[in-house]
Scaffold this motif. Sequence first.
Motif, mmCIF file in Angstrom:
data_model
loop_
_atom_site.group_PDB
_atom_site.id
_atom_site.type_symbol
_atom_site.label_atom_id
_atom_site.label_comp_id
_atom_site.label_asym_id
_atom_site.label_seq_id
_atom_site.Cartn_x
_atom_site.Cartn_y
_atom_site.Cartn_z
ATOM 1 N N LYS A 1 2.093 -7.156 3.053
ATOM 2 C CA LYS A 1 1.765 -5.739 3.687
ATOM 3 C C LYS A 1 2.538 -4.331 3.321
ATOM 4 N N ALA A 2 3.722 -4.664 3.214
ATOM 5 C CA ALA A 2 4.885 -3.725 2.855
ATOM 6 C C ALA A 2 4.854 -3.376 1.517
ATOM 7 N N ASP B 1 17.387 -11.663 8.982
ATOM 8 C CA ASP B 1 16.272 -11.545 9.883
ATOM 9 C C ASP B 1 16.228 -12.424 10.746
ATOM 10 N N ASP C 1 4.946 -16.576 6.919
ATOM 11 C CA ASP C 1 5.176 -14.899 7.724
ATOM 12 C C ASP C 1 5.834 -14.005 6.856
ATOM 13 N N SER D 1 3.644 -12.954 4.077
ATOM 14 C CA SER D 1 2.665 -12.015 4.702
ATOM 15 C C SER D 1 3.031 -10.673 5.071
ATOM 16 N N ARG D 2 4.240 -10.375 5.509
ATOM 17 C CA ARG D 2 4.879 -9.289 5.800
ATOM 18 C C ARG D 2 5.132 -8.377 4.486
ATOM 19 N N GLN D 3 5.620 -9.250 3.295
ATOM 20 C CA GLN D 3 5.866 -8.620 2.281
ATOM 21 C C GLN D 3 4.833 -8.154 1.605
#
Length: 253
Positions: free
Chosen positions: A29-30, A197, A22, A25-27
């Motif tokens: 997108k960022a 986080d 997860d 995946s966020r990285q």
Amino acid sequence: MSDPMRPRASLRTAVVWEVLQDALSRQVKATGQESLDVLDTGGGSGNFAVPVAGLGHRVTVVDPSPNALFALERRAAEAGVADRVRGVQGDAHGLFDVVERGGYDAVLCHGVLEYVDDPAEGVRNVVGALRESGTLSLLAAGMGGAVLARALAGHFTEARQALTDPAGRWGEGDPVPRRFTAEQLTDLVAASGLRIDSVHGVRVFADLVPGVLVDTEPGALDALLKLEAAAAEQPAFHSVATQLHVLAERRGE
């Protein structure tokens, strides 16, 4: 590639892998990049590095063991990701002798802090390898899990020793030089300037349940995996987990 681990071994890795997936995946997108540069310190034979490369990322593994790096090369080749995995001999203390400072979107530091002479320096080094916006995945041995395991095995004196020893060791024969509480780990990470986080307890039950039960009882493995996932986020269980996982982020200016 939702479950790259073997079924039985997944009891030891599933929680960390899901959190890590997860986060990557966020990285993605960022950063707007399809492929990230990932550093795996103490990554050994590639238990996480090879699955991460399977997601399409470029992974550099730093490990002091030539044998582990040889096994990593073989495993990466068998998985078809040899072009995305690079092994380098080194350790957390001399990390920037072998890798670039500030060159990675994500850094994995799994099973390292237990063995370094100075855990604070170890954390500073791995954080120093992150780019301005990056993610740290930190996994280390939990003190409470060792106390519980020794007590349940009938070794009550050793359990008390682990409970009172500053390093969380149960005796001279303990193969782990140092264990941590969740507070100790989060303090180390926060002191390095990262934002925490999440914190997860890993192997809360897995090391306590008889293997024969998991292997022979229909549906037991899947049910135990779900129990581990449910308990991992509960702070009440952090104090008895065999391992503790901290996910933290460096925010860009």
